[in-house]
Design an enzyme around this catalytic site. Structure first.
Site, PDB file in Angstrom:
ATOM      1  N   VAL A 156       0.872  -1.119   0.359  1.00 18.61           N
ATOM      2  CA  VAL A 156      -0.188  -0.041  -0.026  1.00 18.61           C
ATOM      3  C   VAL A 156       0.982   1.381   0.080  1.00 18.61           C
ATOM      4  O   VAL A 156       0.892   2.093  -0.811  1.00 18.61           O
ATOM      5  CB  VAL A 156      -0.922   0.152   1.139  1.00 18.61           C
ATOM      6  CG1 VAL A 156      -1.777   1.345   1.129  1.00 18.61           C
ATOM      7  CG2 VAL A 156      -1.857  -1.459   1.263  1.00 18.61           C
ATOM      8  N   TYR A 157       1.885   1.243   1.005  1.00 21.88           N
ATOM      9  CA  TYR A 157       2.912   2.499   0.798  1.00 21.88           C
ATOM     10  C   TYR A 157       3.581   2.519  -0.367  1.00 21.88           C
ATOM     11  O   TYR A 157       3.556   3.807  -1.120  1.00 21.88           O
ATOM     12  CB  TYR A 157       3.715   2.266   1.955  1.00 21.88           C
ATOM     13  CG  TYR A 157       4.965   3.194   1.916  1.00 21.88           C
ATOM     14  CD1 TYR A 157       4.746   4.470   2.321  1.00 21.88           C
ATOM     15  CD2 TYR A 157       6.130   2.714   1.730  1.00 21.88           C
ATOM     16  CE1 TYR A 157       5.695   5.724   2.294  1.00 21.88           C
ATOM     17  CE2 TYR A 157       7.148   3.870   1.730  1.00 21.88           C
ATOM     18  CZ  TYR A 157       6.873   5.051   1.965  1.00 21.88           C
ATOM     19  OH  TYR A 157       8.044   6.205   2.001  1.00 21.88           O
ATOM     20  N   GLY A 158       4.096   1.472  -0.770  1.00 27.66           N
ATOM     21  CA  GLY A 158       4.685   1.773  -2.105  1.00 27.66           C
ATOM     22  C   GLY A 158       3.818   1.984  -3.287  1.00 27.66           C
ATOM     23  O   GLY A 158       3.926   2.770  -4.363  1.00 27.66           O
ATOM     24  N   SER A 160       1.053   3.857  -2.998  1.00 28.98           N
ATOM     25  CA  SER A 160       0.603   5.206  -2.906  1.00 28.98           C
ATOM     26  C   SER A 160       1.930   6.222  -3.519  1.00 28.98           C
ATOM     27  O   SER A 160       1.550   7.459  -4.216  1.00 28.98           O
ATOM     28  CB  SER A 160       0.391   5.779  -1.540  1.00 28.98           C
ATOM     29  OG  SER A 160       1.623   5.640  -0.728  1.00 28.98           O
ATOM     30  N   LYS A 161       3.191   5.918  -3.369  1.00 28.46           N
ATOM     31  CA  LYS A 161       4.389   6.488  -3.856  1.00 28.46           C
ATOM     32  C   LYS A 161       4.416   6.321  -5.457  1.00 28.46           C
ATOM     33  O   LYS A 161       4.945   7.277  -6.021  1.00 28.46           O
ATOM     34  CB  LYS A 161       5.498   6.216  -3.126  1.00 28.46           C
ATOM     35  CG  LYS A 161       5.423   6.668  -1.620  1.00 28.46           C
ATOM     36  CD  LYS A 161       5.489   8.029  -1.552  1.00 28.46           C
ATOM     37  CE  LYS A 161       5.743   8.788  -0.061  1.00 28.46           C
ATOM     38  NZ  LYS A 161       5.720  10.333  -0.058  1.00 28.46           N
TER      39      LYS A 161
END
Length: 249
Positions: A156-158, A160-161
């Site tokens: 999820v973090y990856g 978003s970026k």
């Protein structure tokens, strides 16, 4: 003394009260920019402003709790009131949350995309058109190597970026014809206050790179300073990996 290649320009740096954002604010201040230090913590923000001023630079703190489109629009308005026209925007504010796909909390998912994607989108929406109207400006988005690599627990973090990486290219195409340069800096593991509780994991990630070391915030800030300067006048829509070579192997 650093070159004053940003003299006469105003730079808004989000998430600038610690870590990469603070280092970037200080470096841009050393290069002559009037730096608007944006963040939630007025005490830490004041310390960054004091550092810039003690080095002979000009800076002001603008409090911002960035979480949605309205907060982004509010920051853009207040930053313009404090600093006049915004010549440089560094979208550094962001959050990280990690964990397996199964059981990943929906509110955490939503917060990641709100702060890491929606906020920079609406800041650019408010600030870039004015840059384009003047015929120039520079925007740098701070992402992460996790947006380019498959790392367990960082889906999820990856993602978003990775969205921000794509928006960099879209904005370069949209605003570039009017003189606005939009680029990305993609850091690898960096020693910041936010990662100290998990520093062993960060060091393990860094050990996988050819460099083998955890970056300092200043090393990331130097890359940002290059991209917003006239030395990068022909750099547009680029993703600059500052990760010790991790994405190269």
């Amino acid at each position: 003394m650093a070159t004053q290649d940003l003299a006469g320009r105003t730079a808004l740096v989000t998430g600038a009260t610690s870590g990469i954002g603070a280092a970037t604010a200080v470096e841009l201040g050393r290069r002559g920019a009037h730096v608007l230090v944006a963040g939630r913590d007025s005490k830490r923000g004041g310390a960054v402003v004091d550092k810039i001023r003690s080095d002979g630079g000009k800076a002001d703190f603008v409090r911002a709790d960035l979480r949605d489109a309205a907060s982004a629009r509010d920051l853009a308005q207040r930053a313009t009131e404090v600093g006049g026209q915004i010549d440089v925007l560094v979208n550094n504010a962001g959050i990280g949350a990690f964990g397996p796909t199964q059981g990943f909390a929906e509110d955490t998912f939503d917060n990641l995309f709100a702060i890491n994607v929606k906020v920079p989108f609406y800041l650019v929406s408010e600030i870039a058109p004015a840059m384009a109207g003047r015929g120039g400006g520079a925007i740098v988005n701070i992402t992460t190597m996790a947006a380019q690599l498959g790392i367990p627990g960082m889906a999820v973090y990856g993602a978003s970026k990775a969205a921000l990486n794509l928006m960099t290219r879209s904005w370069a195409a949209e605003f570039g014809p009017n003189g606005v340069r939009v680029n990305t800096v993609s850091p690898g593991p960096t020693r910041t206050p936010a990662v100290e509780p998990a520093i062993e994991m960060v060091e393990q990630l860094a050990a996988q790179s050819p460099n083998g070391q955890v970056a300092t915030p200043a090393e990331i800030a130097n890359a940002v300073a290059f991209l917003v300067s006239d030395s990068a006048s022909y750099v547009q829509g680029a993703l600059l990996n500052v990760d010790g070579g991790r994405t190269a192997v």
